[in-house]
Design an enzyme around this catalytic site. Structure first.
Site, PDB file in Angstrom:
ATOM      1  CB  CYS A 110      -0.931   0.006   1.201  1.00 17.15           C
ATOM      2  SG  CYS A 110      -2.216  -1.241   1.078  1.00 17.15           S
ATOM      3  CG  HIS A 111       0.563   3.786   2.025  1.00 16.46           C
ATOM      4  ND1 HIS A 111      -0.424   3.043   2.652  1.00 16.46           N
ATOM      5  CD2 HIS A 111      -0.082   4.690   1.272  1.00 16.46           C
ATOM      6  CE1 HIS A 111      -1.601   3.508   2.293  1.00 16.46           C
ATOM      7  NE2 HIS A 111      -1.434   4.500   1.456  1.00 16.46           N
ATOM      8  N   GLY A 112       4.451   1.065   0.977  1.00 14.13           N
ATOM      9  CA  GLY A 112       5.867   0.772   0.918  1.00 14.13           C
ATOM     10  C   GLY A 112       6.585   0.568   2.245  1.00 14.13           C
TER      11      GLY A 112
END
Lengths: 423, 186, 250
Positions: free
Chosen positions: B150-152
């Site tokens: 999703c956001h690393g």
């Protein structure tokens, strides 16, 4: 109209743009109300509070309920057993439906007795009848949701009423079921509508209130207000009176919820629905018994078969209420000044009780005769007696004004008889 | 609810018998207010986890079939739990990290009961996505643990946050080994 | 018209007893859970569970009950675990895609004696034993009825034609019941040493089933007492406030 000067800056800022505070002050606070309303006038606001209680408990029950024929019954029992306070919400909702009808029926009979349906309150009355119809539909569909034996067979029997309609009846019934019998599609649509209709009721209640506030409440004397001396502001007089009435009502409600939760219900509805086996007796909830009696009592009428005639009379029993403002030909509103109607009113009350009693028993022997006579009288009462009594009756002289009547009464020592109304 | 205690202009004329009136009206208002507020509690509480949900709050897992280096996902309280049968290299990598450099400082020993079994809740502490890394073909990020698509966010072989926006390490659920090869989560 | 109304009243009086069936009225018993303050007698309910477990559970399911619920009649966690573990629960599918048996755990629902309705009918010459989870709420007469039914087996009156596999029971609707007399006395060895007479067993199992029908009853009555006390006080104060505010209108 500007907001009252003692209100805060923010209130005045909002009110200048959106006059809700002015509105509330006018309609809930200053709203001039006849000074002589009896406790019978409590049942209007009580109905409103019941509606709120039903919607609130319903919303939270809906979060736990599963509308599927395989899970509905168990999900209700899960609410009763596992959900925190689930038993309370469920019993409040279930008994709330009954008490809602008690309150609304009293409200309706109060209107009948004091002629609250007469000019200029015809639309107010008719909106009330619309609310009653919506309530009946909502209550019926709600009763189906637990998917017990009585739920299922009530759904089946009541939807089958529509098959009495010539030509298109069968098609309509299949359409309502969404299948060949009452089944999962039926349960799902009933759930959807059971959730929707209460908000429709809220809308009609709003119209009912607008119509009410246009001319204000009727009163036990049934005469119009002549001036400011006949009125008092709604707040604090009727707010506190309504709250006290609410307290008394809640005590009754609580006794049912906590100590007699199943007294008004049928044990058979704790048996899961079985489409292959009809219970020995199908009985609706008590608040539908008079209509159920009418449905079953009607024989073949001329060329109309009994089935269709029964359905027509069932709906006619409510529809006739719409025409009441014009069926009643009397110039006087309150039964207090109508020496004949005053007694005839009670015949209707008795008649409805007899109908209810017949509805609770199998149509055998005497119950058929009693049911038919009571049905006949019900329609006779509205269609024949109402106009005829209006024409023939000589009303008593009306008091000149509300305040005159109130002062006269409080000086005379007749308090015992009328203390209920006089407060 | 009627605000009976607040005197409005129209009942200004009933000020004569001061205190008892005030007391009654304030009490009436207060009682109805309290009653209404308390009546809301059952509604709110009905939304809390019900008894059946709470009763299901444990999961028992048989670890015997999980090979060394294999990762297993089980469902516990509706969320994935990652069970990692760690290799000696992975354990070593996890233990070698200088804790003071971590965003959420925890030693590996604080996060496991048996070094070869890492058990963490597979929910990214950023916004609740399920990180990748359970399947051998999944990207595991630069630290050999898990990688949240999703956001690393990147987690190491001890499930600790090493890079990306997540604030905390992957949570360790309460669990205990009931036998050598079975673990009871919750 | 007036005559019609009078006739209506006369009917009511005449018709009142017409609803009575040919069953004798169910005798009223005294129950621990009667009345606004009644609670379930834990010892009786535990004995009743024992009767259910040993006798009734051969044929009757109680699908709405879980072993964890037994805490409500006073079993502690270890006892509940032991009771659950003594049952075989079907779970699965496992990694091979097959269902398997394992010992029960507290969160499991009571294990049903038959997998489905068809299996029950096949095993019991066509009869379907009702689920007992709600039986006390689902029958007119409640616990009294259950108690009476269990003791209501008699030889049929002379001349009555009994259908095959049916027993005569005084309190059953139509008097022909497929269930053979389930209790005779001494069907169980009570853990607490109570003498397991037929009356005792019937009373105990009816207590257990009453609890099973509504495990939240005690909470309901207790909450109700608090709510009613509050409402009476609130209404009293509101009445006082009403009297005061209205004092000058009269």
């Amino acid at each position: 109209m500007a907001a009252a000067p003692q209100q805060s800056k923010i209130v005045r800022w909002i009110d200048h743009r959106l006059p809700i505070f002015t509105f509330m002050r006018h309609e809930l606070n200053e709203y001039p109300t006849p000074r002589n309303l009896s406790y019978w006038w409590n049942f209007g606001s009580l109905s409103g509070i019941m509606l709120v209680i039903m919607i609130l408990t319903g919303i939270f029950l809906a979060m736990q309920y599963t509308p599927h024929v395989d899970y509905a019954f168990d999900s209700v029992e899960r609410i009763m057993r596992d959900v925190n306070f689930g038993w309370l919400l469920r019993y409040m909702h279930m008994n709330g439906a009954s008490l809602f009808f008690v309150v609304v029926y009293i409200h309706l009979f109060r209107g009948l007795y004091y002629g609250s349906y007469k000019e200029p309150r015809e639309l107010l009355w008719m909106l009330g009848v619309v609310i009653l119809l919506l309530m009946m539909a909502t209550a019926f569909m709600g009763y189906v949701l637990p998917w017990g034996q009585m739920s299922f067979w009530a759904a089946k029997v009541i939807t089958n009423l529509f098959s009495a309609i010539p030509v298109v009846g069968d098609g309509i019934v299949k359409w309502m079921w969404g299948g060949f019998t009452v089944g999962n599609p039926t349960l799902n649509r009933f759930y959807s509508l059971h959730y929707l209709l209460p908000f429709l009721i809220v809308g009609v209640v709003a119209l009912h209130l607008i119509a009410l506030h246009q001319h204000g409440s009727n009163n036990p004397l049934g005469i119009d207000r002549k001036g400011p001396q006949d009125s008092i502001p709604f707040h604090p007089y009727y707010t506190v009176k309504d709250m006290f009435g609410l307290g008394v009502f809640l005590i009754v409600y609580a006794v049912f919820v906590f100590y007699l939760p199943d007294a008004l219900g049928d044990p058979v509805n704790y048996v899961p629905a079985n489409p292959l086996q009809t219970p020995l007796e199908i009985v609706p909830e008590w608040y539908f018994l008079p209509y159920y009696a009418i449905l079953r009592s009607v024989p073949d009428i001329l060329f109309i078969p009994a089935k269709l005639a029964g359905v027509l009379c069932l709906f006619g029993a409510i529809i006739v209420l719409f025409f009441l403002p014009w069926l009643d030909t009397s110039r006087v509103r309150s039964a207090r000044f109508r020496p004949v109607y005053k007694w005839v009113f009670w015949l209707l009350v008795i008649d409805v009780v007899v109908l209810g009693y017949c509805g609770a028993h199998r149509p055998e022997g005497w119950f058929i005769v009693a049911g038919r006579l009571a049905t006949l009288y019900y329609f006779l009462h509205f269609i024949v007696l109402f106009p005829v009594i209006g024409w023939l009756e000589r009303p008593l002289p009306l008091p000149t004004s509300i305040s005159a009547a109130v002062t006269k009464k409080s000086s005379a020592p007749v308090a015992a008889a009328s203390s209920m109304e006089k407060h | 609810m009627a605000d009976a205690a607040q005197s409005k202009p129209m009942d200004a004329h009933i000020q004569e018998s001061g205190t008892r009136r005030d007391f009654l009206q304030i009490a009436a208002t207060a009682l109805t207010g309290i009653g209404a507020a308390v009546a809301l509690w059952p509604l709110i509480d009905s939304m809390n986890a019900a008894k059946d949900t709470l009763a299901l709050a444990t999961a028992e897992v048989d670890l015997a079939p999980v090979q060394l280096g294999q990762r297993l996902t089980v469902k516990w309280r509706g969320s994935p739990v990652f069970i990692d049968h760690r290799t000696p290299e992975e354990i070593q990598a996890a233990e070698a990290v200088d804790v003071s450099t971590l965003r959420d400082p925890q030693t590996d020993a604080q996060r496991v009961k048996k070094a070869e079994w890492l058990i963490v809740v597979g929910v990214c502490t950023h916004l609740g996505c399920v990180p990748l890394g359970q399947k051998p073909t999944d990207p595991r990020g630069d630290y050999g643990g898990w990688f949240c698509p999703c956001h690393g966010s990147q987690y190491d072989t001890s499930g600790r946050i090493r890079q990306g926006p997540a604030p905390l390490n992957l949570a360790v659920p309460p669990y205990q080994f009931t036998t050598d090869t079975t673990v009871k989560i919750g | 018209m007036r005559a019609a109304i009078l006739a209506g009243f006369a009917l009511l009086a005449l018709a009142a007893p017409a609803g009575a069936q040919d069953q004798p009225p169910v005798p009223r018993q005294s129950w621990s859970f009667d009345g606004p303050f009644g609670t379930y007698d834990r010892a009786a309910a535990q004995r009743g569970f024992q009767v259910y477990d040993v006798v009734c559970a051969h044929c009757h399911s109680m699908k709405l009950l879980h072993y964890r619920d037994l805490a409500g009649i006073g079993y502690n966690d270890d006892e509940i675990k032991a009771i659950a573990a003594s049952k075989q629960v079907t779970d699965g599918p496992n990694d091979q895609g097959e269902m398997f048996q394992r010992p029960g755990r507290p969160f499991d629902a009571f294990v049903a004696p038959f997998a489905n309705e068809q299996a029950a009918r096949a095993a019991l010459s066509g009869a379907l034993p009702p689920d007992l989870s709600l039986i006390v709420k689902a029958r007119e007469g409640g616990a009294d009825y259950v108690d009476a039914l269990l003791q209501g087996y008699k030889s049929p009156p002379p001349g009555m034609k009994m259908v095959e596999n049916m027993q005569y029971n005084e309190y059953f609707l139509g008097h022909q019941i497929a269930m053979p007399a389930p209790l005779a006395g001494s069907d169980v060895q009570y853990a607490d040493g109570t003498k397991p007479t037929l009356t005792q067993e019937a009373h105990d199992v009816a207590t257990f089933l009453a609890w099973a029908s509504e495990p939240t009853m005690e909470e309901r009555k207790y909450t109700g007492a608090k709510v009613l006390i509050f409402l009476v006080v609130m209404t009293g104060v509101l009445y006082g406030a009403k009297r005061q505010i209205w004092a000058d209108v009269h």
